[in-house]
Write a protein that holds these residues in place. Sequence first.
Motif, short mmCIF file in Angstrom:
data_model
loop_
_atom_site.label_atom_id
_atom_site.label_comp_id
_atom_site.label_asym_id
_atom_site.label_seq_id
_atom_site.Cartn_x
_atom_site.Cartn_y
_atom_site.Cartn_z
N LEU A 195 0.84 -1.19 0.00
CA LEU A 195 0.00 0.00 0.00
C LEU A 195 0.87 1.24 0.00
CD1 LEU A 195 -1.57 1.08 3.32
CD2 LEU A 195 -0.16 -0.93 3.28
N SER A 196 0.43 2.21 -0.75
CA SER A 196 1.13 3.48 -0.75
C SER A 196 0.32 4.44 0.07
CB SER A 196 1.29 4.02 -2.17
OG SER A 196 0.10 4.64 -2.58
N THR A 197 0.99 5.35 0.74
CA THR A 197 0.28 6.29 1.59
C THR A 197 1.16 7.48 1.89
OG1 THR A 197 -0.78 6.56 3.72
CG2 THR A 197 1.00 4.99 3.62
N HIS A 198 0.51 8.53 2.37
CA HIS A 198 1.26 9.67 2.89
C HIS A 198 1.28 9.65 4.40
CE1 HIS A 198 0.27 11.85 -1.00
NE2 HIS A 198 1.57 11.71 -0.95
N ILE A 199 0.38 8.82 4.97
CA ILE A 199 0.18 8.87 6.42
C ILE A 199 1.16 7.92 7.08
CG2 ILE A 199 -1.54 8.67 8.22
CD1 ILE A 199 -3.61 8.85 5.83
N LEU A 200 2.16 8.50 7.76
CA LEU A 200 3.23 7.68 8.30
C LEU A 200 2.78 6.78 9.46
CD1 LEU A 200 5.88 10.44 7.97
CD2 LEU A 200 5.70 8.38 6.61
N PRO A 201 1.96 7.26 10.40
CA PRO A 201 1.53 6.35 11.47
C PRO A 201 0.83 5.11 10.92
CG PRO A 201 0.92 8.60 11.99
CD PRO A 201 1.43 8.62 10.58
N GLU A 202 0.16 5.31 9.77
CA GLU A 202 -0.52 4.19 9.14
C GLU A 202 0.46 3.07 8.83
OE1 GLU A 202 -3.85 5.27 6.70
OE2 GLU A 202 -2.81 4.37 5.01
N VAL A 203 1.61 3.47 8.28
CA VAL A 203 2.61 2.48 7.93
C VAL A 203 3.14 1.80 9.18
CG1 VAL A 203 4.89 2.17 6.89
CG2 VAL A 203 3.25 3.73 5.86
N GLU A 204 3.43 2.61 10.20
CA GLU A 204 3.94 2.03 11.45
C GLU A 204 2.92 1.09 12.06
OE1 GLU A 204 7.00 4.85 13.63
OE2 GLU A 204 5.22 5.93 12.99
N ALA A 205 1.63 1.41 11.86
CA ALA A 205 0.60 0.61 12.50
C ALA A 205 0.35 -0.71 11.79
CB ALA A 205 -0.70 1.42 12.57
N ILE A 206 0.44 -0.73 10.48
CA ILE A 206 -0.03 -1.95 9.80
C ILE A 206 1.01 -2.65 8.93
CG2 ILE A 206 -2.49 -1.45 9.80
CD1 ILE A 206 -2.26 -0.26 7.10
N CYS A 207 2.17 -2.04 8.70
CA CYS A 207 3.09 -2.66 7.75
C CYS A 207 4.16 -3.48 8.45
CB CYS A 207 3.76 -1.59 6.89
SG CYS A 207 2.57 -0.73 5.87
N ASP A 208 4.63 -4.51 7.75
CA ASP A 208 5.78 -5.26 8.23
C ASP A 208 7.06 -4.65 7.72
OD1 ASP A 208 4.20 -7.49 9.35
OD2 ASP A 208 3.65 -7.78 7.26
N ARG A 209 6.98 -4.09 6.53
CA ARG A 209 8.17 -3.51 5.93
C ARG A 209 7.84 -2.18 5.31
NH1 ARG A 209 9.80 -7.78 1.95
NH2 ARG A 209 10.51 -5.90 0.92
N VAL A 210 8.88 -1.38 5.13
CA VAL A 210 8.65 -0.07 4.55
C VAL A 210 9.72 0.20 3.49
CG1 VAL A 210 9.95 1.01 6.44
CG2 VAL A 210 8.39 2.39 5.07
N GLN A 211 9.28 0.81 2.40
CA GLN A 211 10.22 1.24 1.38
C GLN A 211 9.90 2.69 1.06
OE1 GLN A 211 10.74 -1.32 -1.98
NE2 GLN A 211 11.46 -2.96 -0.67
N ILE A 212 10.93 3.49 1.00
CA ILE A 212 10.71 4.91 0.72
C ILE A 212 11.30 5.24 -0.64
CG2 ILE A 212 11.16 7.27 1.49
CD1 ILE A 212 11.28 6.23 4.33
N MET A 213 10.50 5.89 -1.46
CA MET A 213 10.95 6.31 -2.79
C MET A 213 11.17 7.80 -2.81
SD MET A 213 8.87 4.42 -5.80
CE MET A 213 10.03 4.72 -7.11
N HIS A 214 12.17 8.21 -3.56
CA HIS A 214 12.42 9.63 -3.68
C HIS A 214 13.06 9.86 -5.05
CE1 HIS A 214 12.97 13.69 -2.53
NE2 HIS A 214 14.28 13.64 -2.43
N HIS A 215 12.48 10.78 -5.81
CA HIS A 215 12.97 11.06 -7.16
C HIS A 215 13.11 9.78 -7.98
CE1 HIS A 215 13.35 15.23 -6.61
NE2 HIS A 215 14.41 15.22 -5.82
N GLY A 216 12.15 8.88 -7.85
CA GLY A 216 12.15 7.67 -8.66
C GLY A 216 13.07 6.57 -8.17
N LYS A 217 13.83 6.83 -7.13
CA LYS A 217 14.74 5.79 -6.63
C LYS A 217 14.25 5.28 -5.28
CE LYS A 217 19.17 7.01 -8.69
NZ LYS A 217 18.90 8.27 -9.43
N MET A 218 14.59 4.01 -5.00
CA MET A 218 14.27 3.45 -3.71
C MET A 218 15.40 3.89 -2.77
SD MET A 218 11.60 1.86 -2.91
CE MET A 218 10.82 0.64 -3.95
N VAL A 219 15.10 4.78 -1.81
CA VAL A 219 16.17 5.31 -0.98
C VAL A 219 16.24 4.63 0.39
CG1 VAL A 219 16.29 7.59 -2.04
CG2 VAL A 219 14.63 7.17 -0.23
N TYR A 220 15.21 3.84 0.72
CA TYR A 220 15.21 3.22 2.04
C TYR A 220 14.36 1.97 1.98
CZ TYR A 220 14.73 2.70 7.09
OH TYR A 220 14.76 2.20 8.34
#
Lengths: 319, 256
Positions: A195-220
């Motif tokens: 799932l993609s989202t802007h809401i960060l607590p959402e990710v902390e609440a429901i995700c097992d893993r997180v990937q952050i994209m920036h300028h088209g690259k996976m930065v985290y």
Amino acid sequence: MPVSAESPATISASGLSRSFGSHTAVDNVDLALKRGEVLGFLGPNGAGKTTTMHMLTGNLAPSAGAVSICGVDMLESPVAAKAHIGYLPETPPLYRDMTVSEFLDLAARLHRVPKARQRAAVDTAITRCGLAEVRRKLIGSLSKGYQQRVGIAQAIVHEPDVIILDEPTVGLDPNQIREIRALIRELGNAHSVILSTHILPEVEAICDRVQIMHHGKMVYADTIAGLKQLHSGRTLLVGLNHPPVIDDLRAALVQVPGVVETDIAGDKLFRVRTATDIDPTEGIVALAASRQWGLRQIGPAQTSLEDVFVNLTRGEESS
Amino acid sequence: MIFTIAGKDLRTLFTSPVAWVVLTFVQLIIGYFFLKRFDDFLEIQPQLLKLPSPPGFTELVAAPTFSTTAAIMLFAVPLLAMRLIAEERRNQTMTLLTSAPVSTLDIVLGKFCAIMAILLIILTLISLMPLSLAVATRLDYRLIASLLIGGILVAAAFSAVSLYVSSLTAQPLVAALGAFGALLAMVLLGEHVADNLQARGLGVLAAFAQVFSPVKNYEPLGRGIIDSYAIVCLTLLTALFLALTVRQLEARRLRG
């Protein structure tokens, strides 16, 4: 949720790139997800999240790279690969002049749910998304929140292995958001969810893993547990009711083994950076007691995903 | 899968007033035209009887009715087909179809079947007009069959062209006008160009140009002549534009 190492990848993408003319929207993105994992996909607006999701779902052909869904190559056999996917795009693809159950019937048929199971599948999706009382209403007459739920129901009606949701909680009220989060968590037990989202607590609440994209690259890319561990051990937050002046405090605390640096974090609140191998908590408590600083609180600083996110994408105008 | 999509699009067509309005007007116009022709036929019948081999009711009433139907489809088909792809793009509902395990060809054929189903309803109702007189007169059933085949083939060609234009834009009205323009150009120019090339002895080019002249190809069928080249031309035109539509939708996936 623990994931055994041998469970096969349901979705894997390697070297995924996409350019529009001279503009590179997505640059060499790798992604792999196992059954039972929920992946949070973060990034500022225009980072390439939606473009990546379009490519994962076969709605956009990548300029380079490959996508494979449950071992089926998306470019070679798109129809077979798409059968494993449920997709909710940014704008839910809803026919406004159909009723909810008619629309879900259609979605089930399009996704080749066998006729005998179709009714049960639609009923399950309706129950799961809390649509029972609106099932006979026209989609066009529903509120945004209900339309969003119909969009999610459409994506899960055929029990796909991979569920891809583009900003699923947009336009929902807080109660609905909680329900949808619980639903996604539940779906994550048996399926792979991105799932993609802007809401960060959402990710902390429901995700097992997180990937952050920036300028088209996976930065985290990390697990949520790893993210929390990485940051919680490094900084302590200390609250004192009768603190000495900051220089005295620094001089005193630096004597405690494990303390590296002390800073003011707020009113009578101090941030203590610590070495990773030694935990100075006990030493600080003892010192505060003997000097009667009035220790009020001590604990690991909550370094949230937000800090990581801002750090990685700083300098971007957020909208 | 084709029929799932066709069913969905038929439903959408009939929930909007466009399909009903078009169906009503086509029936009214053709019905009036048929009655007028019929009336004229009754009037000149005594004179016809004096001829050695007089043309019958089918030739003088049914055949012109079908020619008029072909002319009316020129604007009716673009109106009926305009929403098929353009509106799905405007409402971004196309993603539902393109994300489902359905090939692009199935999507296009499904939508083509939906529009053809409506046109078959129109053609059936129009066939019933002359057929209703079977109790009173002897009909030329072979001619009626030929007219019906011609009508269906022209309807298919018009539908394919309209579907293609609908895939080019996200504005249904632009799609309708564009399709009407394209069809009108084919009807007006196609025959002229084909005849011109034929006159200059460029037989191959003329044969090629004839593909793009649906009315010229309808003509022999309208007279009860099963001209296989005309049938091939109409089928080719349909297949060509259906293929172009598939290509256009695929290009959207490639270009983004």
